[in-house]
Scaffold this motif. Structure first.
Motif, PDB file in Angstrom:
ATOM      1  N   ASP A  52       0.861  -1.188   0.000  1.00  0.00           N
ATOM      2  CA  ASP A  52       0.000   0.000   0.000  1.00  0.00           C
ATOM      3  C   ASP A  52       0.894   1.234   0.000  1.00  0.00           C
ATOM      4  O   ASP A  52       1.440   1.636   1.032  1.00  0.00           O
ATOM      5  CB  ASP A  52      -0.899  -0.002   1.240  1.00  0.00           C
ATOM      6  N   THR A  53       1.077   1.846  -1.178  1.00  0.00           N
ATOM      7  CA  THR A  53       1.958   3.015  -1.299  1.00  0.00           C
ATOM      8  C   THR A  53       1.355   4.245  -0.629  1.00  0.00           C
ATOM      9  O   THR A  53       2.089   5.159  -0.235  1.00  0.00           O
ATOM     10  CB  THR A  53       2.249   3.323  -2.776  1.00  0.00           C
ATOM     11  N   GLU A  54       0.026   4.295  -0.510  1.00  0.00           N
ATOM     12  CA  GLU A  54      -0.601   5.452   0.142  1.00  0.00           C
ATOM     13  C   GLU A  54      -0.303   5.480   1.634  1.00  0.00           C
ATOM     14  O   GLU A  54      -0.411   6.522   2.271  1.00  0.00           O
ATOM     15  CB  GLU A  54      -2.116   5.431  -0.094  1.00  0.00           C
ATOM     16  N   MET A  55       0.073   4.349   2.201  1.00  0.00           N
ATOM     17  CA  MET A  55       0.452   4.274   3.619  1.00  0.00           C
ATOM     18  C   MET A  55       1.969   4.127   3.750  1.00  0.00           C
ATOM     19  O   MET A  55       2.473   3.466   4.654  1.00  0.00           O
ATOM     20  CB  MET A  55      -0.267   3.102   4.297  1.00  0.00           C
ATOM     21  N   ASN A  56       2.695   4.752   2.808  1.00  0.00           N
ATOM     22  CA  ASN A  56       4.166   4.751   2.818  1.00  0.00           C
ATOM     23  C   ASN A  56       4.726   3.329   2.797  1.00  0.00           C
ATOM     24  O   ASN A  56       5.565   2.946   3.621  1.00  0.00           O
ATOM     25  CB  ASN A  56       4.695   5.515   4.029  1.00  0.00           C
ATOM     26  N   CYS A  57       4.250   2.563   1.814  1.00  0.00           N
ATOM     27  CA  CYS A  57       4.739   1.198   1.581  1.00  0.00           C
ATOM     28  C   CYS A  57       4.425   0.248   2.739  1.00  0.00           C
ATOM     29  O   CYS A  57       5.282  -0.524   3.190  1.00  0.00           O
ATOM     30  CB  CYS A  57       6.232   1.191   1.288  1.00  0.00           C
ATOM     31  N   HIS A  58       3.191   0.307   3.258  1.00  0.00           N
ATOM     32  CA  HIS A  58       2.771  -0.711   4.227  1.00  0.00           C
ATOM     33  C   HIS A  58       2.626  -2.036   3.477  1.00  0.00           C
ATOM     34  O   HIS A  58       1.989  -2.108   2.425  1.00  0.00           O
ATOM     35  CB  HIS A  58       1.446  -0.330   4.872  1.00  0.00           C
ATOM     36  N   ILE A  59       3.204  -3.099   4.036  1.00  0.00           N
ATOM     37  CA  ILE A  59       3.304  -4.378   3.329  1.00  0.00           C
ATOM     38  C   ILE A  59       2.415  -5.425   3.987  1.00  0.00           C
ATOM     39  O   ILE A  59       2.389  -5.553   5.217  1.00  0.00           O
ATOM     40  CB  ILE A  59       4.761  -4.875   3.326  1.00  0.00           C
ATOM     41  N   THR A  60       1.695  -6.153   3.146  1.00  0.00           N
ATOM     42  CA  THR A  60       0.990  -7.349   3.597  1.00  0.00           C
ATOM     43  C   THR A  60       1.814  -8.542   3.148  1.00  0.00           C
ATOM     44  O   THR A  60       2.080  -8.704   1.951  1.00  0.00           O
ATOM     45  CB  THR A  60      -0.419  -7.430   2.998  1.00  0.00           C
ATOM     46  N   GLY A  61       2.254  -9.372   4.104  1.00  0.00           N
ATOM     47  CA  GLY A  61       3.168 -10.466   3.786  1.00  0.00           C
ATOM     48  C   GLY A  61       2.543 -11.837   3.926  1.00  0.00           C
ATOM     49  O   GLY A  61       1.383 -11.980   4.330  1.00  0.00           O
ATOM     50  N   SER A  62       3.336 -12.849   3.581  1.00  0.00           N
ATOM     51  CA  SER A  62       2.869 -14.229   3.647  1.00  0.00           C
ATOM     52  C   SER A  62       4.026 -15.150   4.040  1.00  0.00           C
ATOM     53  O   SER A  62       5.168 -14.961   3.609  1.00  0.00           O
ATOM     54  CB  SER A  62       2.301 -14.655   2.287  1.00  0.00           C
ATOM     55  N   LEU A  63       3.704 -16.160   4.858  1.00  0.00           N
ATOM     56  CA  LEU A  63       4.678 -17.186   5.244  1.00  0.00           C
ATOM     57  C   LEU A  63       4.350 -18.527   4.604  1.00  0.00           C
ATOM     58  O   LEU A  63       4.879 -19.564   5.030  1.00  0.00           O
ATOM     59  CB  LEU A  63       4.711 -17.328   6.769  1.00  0.00           C
ATOM     60  N   ILE A  64       3.506 -18.530   3.579  1.00  0.00           N
ATOM     61  CA  ILE A  64       3.116 -19.774   2.923  1.00  0.00           C
ATOM     62  C   ILE A  64       4.161 -20.250   1.909  1.00  0.00           C
ATOM     63  O   ILE A  64       4.451 -21.452   1.844  1.00  0.00           O
ATOM     64  CB  ILE A  64       1.737 -19.616   2.250  1.00  0.00           C
ATOM     65  N   PRO A  65       4.774 -19.369   1.083  1.00  0.00           N
ATOM     66  CA  PRO A  65       5.764 -19.830   0.103  1.00  0.00           C
ATOM     67  C   PRO A  65       6.954 -20.520   0.764  1.00  0.00           C
ATOM     68  O   PRO A  65       7.236 -20.288   1.957  1.00  0.00           O
ATOM     69  CB  PRO A  65       6.197 -18.536  -0.603  1.00  0.00           C
TER      70      PRO A  65
END
Length: 290
Positions: A210-223
């Protein structure tokens, strides 16, 4: 780290005439104001910058160089602005009348340090900058430190600046949450030594940014190749080999980023001090003066 990339940029930085005697300081201050903020022009967040000043182009369109063949003079300041004087493209100062002259004594057009029309006469300084950018994209593999976790999510931070959220649906089923007095932890069902808790360095995949929130990242531990970095360095051959090749480079990068974080905090504190020093009059005092 995949999301880190370098770029070369040719920029024009507009400097107030009051800073003509310290142009390098003014330019660096302008660029430092952009640190750790997402910018569409860079398609990422600026982490560090190194600046070299242009001397303009010669008649053939090639960049002008000094006696040593470098694109800047010994002082590091642009030739057009040394000692606060605006000079012409050849580096020769203006005469006593204030107009630059060529060899024949005719007026010469000033091609550097042009004054802009408007209320404030800023002048433009051309610079070439080497930039380090943080530009995460989906499916990239990043590393971060766990700050907080619960049964429904893991919250981490990347490079000490950017926040990451990994929700329960993006955590592998083999991880089971166990509540402890320290705030809890995720432990692997197949290997009890594979644990994720507060302070753990983790490796995760980027799901959304989310670039509007200064690169807030949603991540994953599945891969694959994701989880606790300490455990992966021992049990994941692919990650272990990659870690050895990137270790020295990441250490240098972290040092530069930390230096810029300190500079950015100082800059914000200075701006706050200027605002706080503005004169203030109480309502009662204003009423008496009127």
């Amino acid at each position: 780290m995949e999301a880190l990339r370098t770029a070369e940029a040719e920029l024009t930085v507009y400097v107030h005439p009051s800073n003509t005697k310290r142009v390098r300081h003014a330019v660096n201050r302008q660029l430092s104001a952009l640190l750790f903020t997402y910018d569409n022009r860079f398609d990422g967040v600026l982490l560090t910058h190194e600046v070299a000043f242009h001397l303009g182009n010669d008649k053939e369109g090639k960049p002008k160089k000094d006696e040593n063949g470098e694109p800047k003079d010994e002082s590091g300041e642009p030739k057009s602005c040394v000692k606060g004087k605006i000079k012409d493209g050849s580096g020769e100062p203006k005469d006593e009348s204030g107009e630059p002259k060529d060899e024949s004594g005719k007026p010469k057009i000033c091609v550097k340090g042009k004054i802009m029309n408007g209320l404030v006469p800023y002048f433009g300084v051309q610079v070439r900058a080497n930039l380090l950018l943080f530009s995460p994209q989906p499916d990239m593999i990043l590393e971060g430190t766990v700050e907080m976790l619960g049964k429904e999510s893991i919250h981490a931070i990347v490079l000490g600046v950017f926040s990451v959220a990994i929700m329960s649906e993006d955590i592998r089923e083999k991880f089971k949450f166990k509540r402890k007095s320290e705030g809890g932890k995720f432990a692997s069902r197949t290997d009890k030594k594979h644990v994720i808790k507060r302070g753990t360095m983790i490796r995760f995949s980027v799901k959304r940014v989310d670039t509007e929130m200064n690169c807030h990242i949603t991540g994953s531990l599945i891969p694959p190749h994701t989880g606790c970095m300490r455990w992966l360095s021992v049990h994941d051959t692919e990650y272990a080999s990659e870690l050895k090749s990137d270790e020295s480079r990441s250490r240098d990068t972290s040092t530069k980023i930390e230096q810029n974080k300190q500079e950015h905090r100082i800059l914000k504190n200075e701006d706050g001090m200027v605002k706080s020093e503005q004169p203030y009059k109480s309502r009662k005092r204003r009423h008496i003066e009127e």
